[in-house]
Scaffold this motif. Structure first.
Motif, mmCIF file in Angstrom:
data_model
loop_
_atom_site.group_PDB
_atom_site.id
_atom_site.type_symbol
_atom_site.label_atom_id
_atom_site.label_comp_id
_atom_site.label_asym_id
_atom_site.label_seq_id
_atom_site.Cartn_x
_atom_site.Cartn_y
_atom_site.Cartn_z
ATOM 1 N N PRO A 223 -6.887 43.422 -45.747
ATOM 2 C CA PRO A 223 -8.324 43.264 -45.962
ATOM 3 C C PRO A 223 -9.077 44.233 -45.056
ATOM 4 C CG PRO A 223 -7.550 41.603 -44.423
ATOM 5 C CD PRO A 223 -6.334 42.368 -44.880
ATOM 6 N N SER A 335 -8.890 35.369 -47.187
ATOM 7 C CA SER A 335 -7.493 35.786 -47.316
ATOM 8 C C SER A 335 -7.110 35.931 -48.783
ATOM 9 C CB SER A 335 -6.569 34.757 -46.660
ATOM 10 O OG SER A 335 -6.963 34.542 -45.333
ATOM 11 N N THR A 338 -7.586 39.325 -50.175
ATOM 12 C CA THR A 338 -6.437 40.216 -49.956
ATOM 13 C C THR A 338 -5.343 39.961 -50.990
ATOM 14 O OG1 THR A 338 -6.894 40.036 -47.611
ATOM 15 C CG2 THR A 338 -4.812 41.068 -48.208
ATOM 16 N N SER A 357 2.047 42.355 -47.025
ATOM 17 C CA SER A 357 0.640 41.971 -46.921
ATOM 18 C C SER A 357 0.521 40.811 -45.930
ATOM 19 C CB SER A 357 0.069 41.630 -48.293
ATOM 20 O OG SER A 357 -1.326 41.434 -48.219
#
Ligand SMILES: Cc1ncc(COP(=O)(O)O)c(C=O)c1O
Ligand SMILES: [Zn+2]
Length: 374
Positions: A223, A335, A338, A357
Motif C-alpha cells: 500500500p 489492508s 492492498t 504482499s
C-alpha cells in the motif's frame, strides 16, 4: 555501526550527526540516513525470531538500549487468490496491530538513546497507536495528533497507552499542519519525515529475504499513502543487493485508492512529484494521503525497481475485504485495498512468479466500519 553514518539532506546534501534530534534540514529538505550496514546472513544465527535479529543493519549507536516488545519476524503465509497464490506477511499481528511497530521500535529506540523526554506525532491512526505504544514502553511522554474522524478503536488505543490525543477537525493535511507547531519545541517522531522510521520498516525486506532462503521475490505488492513501508522495503532490498546477499531487487508494485491517487496519477503521467488532484474520502483511511512528503522518492523507488502503480475502487476494496475475512483473515479496510491490488496483479501476472504482499492492519481496529459493512 560504521562511524561515518550520518543524516544527509536530500535537497542541499548537508550532513548532520545521527545523534542530533532533528527531523529536517535547516533548508527545509527531507533527511535520509547515509549508512552501509555490515550485515551478513550468519549474524542471525541464534538470534530471537524478532525484527531485531537484523540489529547490525539498523543505524542505532552500538550499545543503545532497544525499545522492543520482541516484535516482528511475522509469518509469511501462503494465501490463495482464485488459483494463484501470494505469500502474505502477517503484519497485522504486531503488538499495536499494524506494521507501523517496525518503524516505531527503531524511532523510539533512537529517541531514548538521544535522551528525548517527549515526542509529538501526527497520524491517520495506526502510526499514532504504534508511537504511543513504544513511548509507553520507553516512558517517554507522547502527544498524538489525528483527524477528528479517526476510527474510535484507534483513539481508544492511543489514550489507553497514556498518550495525549489531539483530534484535529478537517483533512489529514490539516492534522499534518497542526503538529508542525508542536514540532517546533518537541521531538517530531514523524513516520513520514523522520528517517529512522524507514530503517525500521526496512526489516520487512530482511525478513522476506530470510524467509525465502536469502532470495528476493519477483514482486512485492504494497500500500502507499506516505510510502513508509514501500520506502523502507526499497532501502532494505537495496542494502541486501549492495551486500551481495541478493542478486536483484523485486519489482515494487504500489497500491493506491482511486479516490486518493496522487502518486499513481504522477506515475501514469511521467511526473517526478505527486500530482495535485482533488481527492475523495476512501474506506482505505490509512492511504488517504493527498500530499505525501516523500512522493518524489516513492516515484523514484517504484520506477527504479521496474514496478508500477495500481489503483483500486471502493467496491473492489469492500469485495476484497469480504473475501479475506471469509477465509479467516480479519484485516482492516485499508489492508483490503492492498489485497484488492494484489488480486489485480495476480490476474495479469504469469504463473511461477514469487509474489509477496502484506496484511498491514488488524480488523479489530475499525470495528464501526466493519459493522457497517455487514
Ligand atoms: C493499515 C495501514 N495500511 C497501510 C498504510 C499506509 O502506509 P503509508 O502511509 O506509510 O504508505 C497505513 C498508514 O497509516 C495503515 O494504517
Ligand atoms: Zn538541506
Amino acid at each position: 555501526m560504521p562511524n561515518d553514518a550520518c543524516l544527509v539532506c536530500t535537497a542541499c546534501r548537508q550532513t548532520f550527526p545521527l545523534d542530533q534530534p532533528r527531523w529536517k534540514c535547516d533548508c527545509g529538505g527531507l533527511l535520509d540516513i547515509r549508512f552501509a550496514p555490515a550485515f551478513g546472513p550468519s549474524d542471525v544465527q541464534g538470534q530471537k525470531p524478532t525484527m531485531w535479529r537484523y540489529r547490525q543493519a539498523i543505524p542505532l549507536a552500538d550499545g543503545a538500549d532497544i525499545v522492543s516488545f520482541d516484535e516482528g519476524f511475522t509469518p509469511l503465509l501462503e494465501v490463495d487468490f482464485g488459483g494463484k497464490t501470494a505469500l502474505i506477511k502477517q503484519d497485522h499481528l504486531f503488538p499495536s496491530g499494524s506494521y507501523k511497530d517496525r518503524g516505531a521500535s527503531v524511532i523510539i529506540s533512537q529517541a531514548r538513546a538521544m535522551g528525548v523526554k517527549a515526542v509529538v506525532e501526527d497520524s491517520s491512526g495506526n502510526a499514532g497507536c504504534a508511537i504511543a505504544a513504544y513511548c509507553a514502553r520507553a516512558r517517554i511522554a507522547c502527544s498524538i495528533f489525528v483527524p477528528a474522524d479517526t476510527a474510535a478503536a484507534k483513539l481508544a488505543q492511543i489514550q489507553h497507552y497514556g498518550s495525549s490525543l489531539h483530534r484535529i477537525p478537517g483533512s489529514r493535511e490539516d492534522t499534518a499542519s497542526a503538529v508542525l507547531t508542536a514540532a517546533q519545541t518537541t521531538y517530531y517522531a514523524s513516520h513520514s519525515w523522520n528517517p529512522f522510521f524507514f530503517h525500521g520498516t526496512k526489516t520487512f525486506a530482511y525478513e522476506v529475504c530470510e524467509q525465502l532462503g536469502w532470495k528476493a521475490p519477483d514482486a512485492v505488492i504494497l500500500p502507499v499513502g506516505n510510502g513508509t513501508l514501500l520506502l523502507g522495503v526499497a532501502i532494505g532490498f537495496d542494502e541486501l543487493l549492495q551486500a551481495g546477499i541478493v542478486s536483484r531487487i523485486p519489482r515494487l508494485i504500489a497500491v493506491q485508492a482511486k479516490n486518493c491517487a496522487p502518486l499513481a496519477e504522477a506515475f501514469r503521467g511521467g511526473l517526478n512529484d505527486p500530482a495535485e488532484l482533488p481527492t475523495q474520502p476512501t474506506l482505505g483511511e490509512g492511504i488517504a494521503i493527498a500530499r505525501p512528503v516523500r512522493g518524489r522518492q516513492i516515484l523514484q523507488a517504484v520506477r527504479r525497481s521496474g514496478g508500477a502503480f495500481l489503483t483500486v475502487g471502493e467496491e473492489e476494496i469492500v469485495q476484497s475485504l469480504r473475501q479475506m475475512c471469509s477465509m479467516g483473515h480479519y484485516i482492516e479496510p485499508t489492508s483490503a485495498a492492498t489485497t484488492a491490488g494484489l488480486a489485480q496483479y495476480l490476474r495479469q501476472c504469469g504463473g511461477g512468479e514469487v509474489v509477496v504482499s502484506t496484511f498491514t492492519g488488524h480488523g479489530l481496529k475499525t470495528t464501526e466500519k466493519m459493522l457497517k459493512l455487514l
